[in-house]
Design a protein around this motif. Structure first.
Motif, mmCIF file in Angstrom:
data_model
loop_
_atom_site.group_PDB
_atom_site.id
_atom_site.type_symbol
_atom_site.label_atom_id
_atom_site.label_comp_id
_atom_site.label_asym_id
_atom_site.label_seq_id
_atom_site.Cartn_x
_atom_site.Cartn_y
_atom_site.Cartn_z
ATOM 1 N N LEU A 339 -28.592 74.984 61.595
ATOM 2 C CA LEU A 339 -27.476 74.616 60.701
ATOM 3 C C LEU A 339 -27.482 73.132 60.358
ATOM 4 N N TRP A 351 -20.347 75.418 65.153
ATOM 5 C CA TRP A 351 -21.066 76.705 65.146
ATOM 6 C C TRP A 351 -22.349 76.643 65.974
ATOM 7 N N THR A 356 -27.406 80.770 61.767
ATOM 8 C CA THR A 356 -26.428 81.730 61.258
ATOM 9 C C THR A 356 -27.122 82.510 60.154
ATOM 10 N N ASN A 358 -26.132 85.210 58.317
ATOM 11 C CA ASN A 358 -25.459 85.979 57.260
ATOM 12 C C ASN A 358 -25.406 85.170 55.972
ATOM 13 N N ASN A 360 -26.617 81.244 56.059
ATOM 14 C CA ASN A 360 -26.981 79.838 56.185
ATOM 15 C C ASN A 360 -28.459 79.603 56.485
ATOM 16 N N GLU A 487 -17.601 87.034 54.991
ATOM 17 C CA GLU A 487 -16.749 87.161 56.148
ATOM 18 C C GLU A 487 -15.339 87.385 55.621
ATOM 19 N N ARG A 568 -15.339 81.800 50.438
ATOM 20 C CA ARG A 568 -16.601 81.037 50.301
ATOM 21 C C ARG A 568 -17.834 81.946 50.240
ATOM 22 N N HIS A 569 -17.803 83.071 50.945
ATOM 23 C CA HIS A 569 -18.947 83.998 50.868
ATOM 24 C C HIS A 569 -18.823 84.810 49.580
ATOM 25 N N TRP A 611 -22.345 74.821 51.161
ATOM 26 C CA TRP A 611 -23.316 75.901 50.943
ATOM 27 C C TRP A 611 -22.826 76.899 49.902
ATOM 28 N N HIS A 649 -20.173 70.488 54.837
ATOM 29 C CA HIS A 649 -19.501 71.804 54.776
ATOM 30 C C HIS A 649 -18.026 71.661 54.420
ATOM 31 N N GLN A 653 -23.600 70.107 57.279
ATOM 32 C CA GLN A 653 -24.366 71.340 57.501
ATOM 33 C C GLN A 653 -25.464 71.328 56.439
HETATM 34 C C1 FUC Z 1 -20.638 81.121 58.340
HETATM 35 C C2 FUC Z 1 -19.776 80.501 57.262
HETATM 36 C C3 FUC Z 1 -19.143 79.222 57.663
HETATM 37 C C4 FUC Z 1 -20.179 78.332 58.291
HETATM 38 C C5 FUC Z 1 -20.838 79.031 59.444
HETATM 39 C C6 FUC Z 1 -21.929 78.237 60.087
HETATM 40 O O1 FUC Z 1 -19.881 81.739 59.310
HETATM 41 O O2 FUC Z 1 -18.781 81.381 56.866
HETATM 42 O O3 FUC Z 1 -18.623 78.613 56.511
HETATM 43 O O4 FUC Z 1 -21.133 77.974 57.348
HETATM 44 O O5 FUC Z 1 -21.439 80.195 58.997
#
Ligand code: FUC
Length: 750
Positions: A339, A351, A356, A358, A360, A487, A568-569, A611, A649, A653
């Motif tokens: 990240l 985090w 990550t 899903n 990133n 999410e 955001r997603h 992101w 972020h 990030q």
């Molecule tokens: C996902 C995103 C968050 C963040 C995290 C590391 O859960 O929803 O915004 O980037 O990864």
């Protein structure tokens, strides 16, 4: 005026006051954030395998026996109960995966620095991969040159002065409040060794070793300090490692430095720049620039840009900085960029500074193929390979499925059990499938069949998991359950809201892409006919994309209201980017619905993380909306960029840097539909320019220039033989059969 080749660099007239102003160097494995102080210098250090704790089996054996009940509750809309049961029976045990840690800090104090420094300048030279600091104290000039060498696996710091015998310094390692886990020893009279534990059961041990090579002058060690007196120049060499890769990290690092201390500094520099330029130098972008801006430091330019001034030069730097950061945080043999790439100063990072998956980690690798850094993709492939065995266990133990799976995070040990009980994210078993699409993309760009033959075995196992995981709904369709649309939360007509769902649209888009890639692979390499048919039959039964009441792409199988319409997603546009099932050319209605989806997200405050903004650039580029793509490039720099041009972020990030670089490339070149399209989303203010070295799917490298938005010359270089189609504004569309190793030039005259 077109940039005629200003050297790409970040530069500043003052040292960094805080970490987000410091400048990053790295060789994929070793990294440093350089503050650039004069009397006191700080390098915050990282090594990519310094993580807390060892490998564990965190799979929850209660998942499988409770799976039918969880599914039933979700299907009946009893979300509270489903979530309560899932939180207990599916959570990883313990909940959290491992986290990434700093290596420490190298602190330097310089003698004869009582007076204040003048003529100060620090820079990060993106063309050479070298950071420099220059200043004067009284009549004496000082300079430092620093880089992280990939061929020599060391950080090199060269300290010079024009005052013979004029350098004296004290060097030491620190590790903040975590010092109880390490200690520093002397190494002869000119070195220090800091070693210790990364912490946690089964965790790694680490060592960082420093050695001074001086011209004139004397070296000695006192306590934890290394002292140099009266030197004309000093080269500090730093190597580090952990037991993740080396049985004896001390010995490894010492050997490295014993060898490197015999090599003249100029040679170390030459080896580094040759290696670095071999990657960085492949791509050159030129846009119309304002020459008055090139004399301004980077932070000043960013401030002006943030106030509304246009600055194409800064955008070019941002683009190339993304490439620099990728080369610096992801090299063959390293772990993938996490990240924060590799740059992290916190022992409890946001985090966990891990992977990550899903969005990133994948976004980190969006620029890698198109921006001609395919080798830098390999650390991600290595991690996917290591995830296979743990992922098979997770598939079997949690779900009773074949193949391999992973959830929304993984760590240094390739852990595939769910991370935490954050319900909007945790119980989503599509992580491995999405990562496997990177293997396929690498093939699409390289056309390397040897690579594909091996990669296919991995893709196949990810597909096997999904074949088993899919269940039949009342209408005979194959659906995922449980899942989430990362999410986001949905509202049911009965007033309940929740996250666990039946069939998130993104799932089907990923599955369709993966099954499609597997089917193509079996055809290309001529294997697995029966499996191909099984996949094709399953594809037929997947729910198709649906358009909802706002004219948007539905995020779930039902047209639910989202709790956060500006979330955001924007997972349900996966098929627009990075996937390619939605396109203006082939699915205009879905493309239009994708546009509505974006408009709705943005109207409700979307794009508020770096992101997310970067993803939006790529979406608009695919929709060929140059104005909106450009407006989002502006927003990324305006609202989500720190003084050192790191993505924010917030906090820092790195994915936004990489997504932003990919987006800029995607505005200039696309190759996901048939053929290659040049300038698909060229903003007005980039009316003239040129780019060299971008890659296109099919095995092509593109160099092209344009004026008033029309291509004046395009050169296609083929790395494999085969049919090619090129479409560019200003050129007659052309189809031809290219020969491997040959270049073909096209101009408006033909
Ligand atoms: C996902 C995103 C968050 C963040 C995290 C590391 O859960 O929803 O915004 O980037 O990864």
């Amino acid at each position: 005026m077109i940039n005629t080749g200003y050297r790409q660099r970040l530069w500043y007239n003052q040292p960094a006051e805080e970490w987000n102003e410091a400048l990053p160097i790295g060789n994929g494995r070793l990294g440093a954030m350089i503050f650039g102080g004069t009397a006191e210098e700080k390098l915050q250090l990282n090594e990519d395998s310094v993580w807390y704790g060892g490998p564990r089996d965190r799979n929850n054996e209660d998942a499988l026996p409770h799976l039918p009940e969880i599914r039933k509750l979700i299907i009946e809309g009893r979300l509270r109960e489903a979530e309560e049961l899932a939180a207990m029976s599916m959570a990883g045990l313990p909940e959290a995966q491992r986290h990434y840690l700093p290596l420490g800090e190298l602190l330097l104090s310089f003698g004869d620095h009582e007076q204040s420094a003048e003529d100060y300048r620090r820079e990060l030279d993106l063309e050479q991969g070298v950071s420099r600091i220059k200043y004067r104290i009284g009549d004496v000039s000082y300079s430092r040159e620093m880089f992280a060498s990939y061929p020599d696996q060391a950080i090199v710091i060269r300290i010079s002065t024009d005052n013979k015998d004029g350098i004296s310094l004290k060097a030491r390692f620190t590790r903040n409040n975590w010092r109880y886990l390490e200690k520093t020893k002397k190494w002869l009279n000119n070195g220090l060794i800091m070693n210790g534990d990364c912490g946690g059961k089964g965790g790694s041990t680490f060592a960082a070793v420093l050695k001074a090579v001086t011209e004139d002058g004397l070296c000695r060690t006192v306590g934890e300090y290394l002292l140099v007196d009266g030197a004309s120049s000093v080269t500090l060499l730093l190597a580090a490692g952990t037991s993740f890769r080396h049985s004896d990290p001390d010995l490894y690092a010492k050997r490295r430095l014993e060898e490197l201390s015999q090599v003249p500094y100029e040679e170390l520099l030459a080896r580094h720049t040759a290696d670095y330029r071999g990657l960085y130098g492949r791509v050159k972008l030129m846009l119309p620039e304002n020459p008055n801006q090139s004399g301004l430091p980077t932070d000043e330019r960013l401030k002006r840009f943030q106030k509304g001034e246009e600055d194409n030069g800064l955008i070019v730097t941002y683009f190339q900085y993304g490439r620099y950061l990728l080369i610096s945080s992801s090299r063959q043999g390293s772990l993938p960029a996490n990240l924060q790439g590799i740059w992290n100063d916190s022992f409890t990072p946001a985090w966990d500074s891990k992977f990550t998956i899903n969005i990133n980690a994948q976004m980190n690798y969006w620029p890698v193929e198109i921006c001609n850094l395919a080798e830098c993709h390999e650390p991600l492939f290595d991690l996917v390979e290591r995830m296979k065995e743990p992922g098979r266990v997770t598939a079997r133990v949690m779900y009773g499925c074949r193949g391999f799976t992973a959830h929304h995070n993984t760590d240094i040990w390739a852990d595939t059990a769910p991370q935490d009980t954050y319900l909007p994210a945790s119980f989503w078993p599509l992580g491995a499938a999405w990562l496997c699409l990177h293997l396929w993309e690498h093939y699409r760009f390289s056309q390397d069949r040897y690579f594909l033959a091996k990669a296919y075995e991995t893709m196949k196992e990810a597909a096997q998991f999904l074949l088993d995981y899919l269940i039949e709904d009342a209408e005979g369709r194959l659906i995922t359950c449980p899942s989430v649309s990362p999410e986001n939360t949905y509202k049911l007509p009965n007033g309940e809201s929740g996250v666990l769902c039946v069939g998130a649209s993104m799932d089907f888009q990923i599955i369709e892409a993966l099954f499609g890639a597997c089917i193509r692979s079996t055809e290309i390499i001529g294997v697995d006919e029966a499996f191909r048919e099984e996949l094709a039959a399953a594809l037929e039964r997947l729910p198709k994309p649906q358009i909802g009441k706002y004219g948007q792409i539905q995020e779930w199988m039902e047209d639910y209201e989202e709790l956060e319409p500006g979330h955001r997603h924007i997972s349900h546009l996966f098929a627009l980017y990075p996937g390619d099932a939605f396109s203006l050319e082939h699915t205009p209605e879905l493309a239009e619905a994708a546009r509505r989806t974006l408009e709705r997200r943005l109207a409700n405050g979307g794009g508020h993380t770096g992101w997310s903004r970067a993803w939006i650039i790529n979406f608009w580029a695919r929709l060929k909306d140059q104005d909106k793509a450009y407006a989002n490039v502006r927003s990324l720099l305006q609202h989500s960029t720190l003084p050192n041009l790191f993505d924010n972020h917030p906090p820092f990030q790195i994915d936004g840097n990489f997504g932003g670089t990919a987006g800029i490339a995607e505005m200039l070149l696309q190759s996901h539909a048939e053929g290659i399209k040049l300038l698909p989303a060229l903003p007005q203010s980039w009316g003239e320019g040129s780019v060299k070295g971008l890659r296109a799917r099919g095995g092509y490298t593109l160099d092209f220039a344009w004026e008033e938005g029309l291509v004046t010359e395009a050169v296609v270089t083929c790395t494999v033989s085969g049919p090619c189609r090129l479409d560019a504004p200003g050129l007659v569309p052309v189809s031809f059969t290219g020969q491997a190793g040959c270049s073909y030039t096209f101009t408006p005259k033909g």
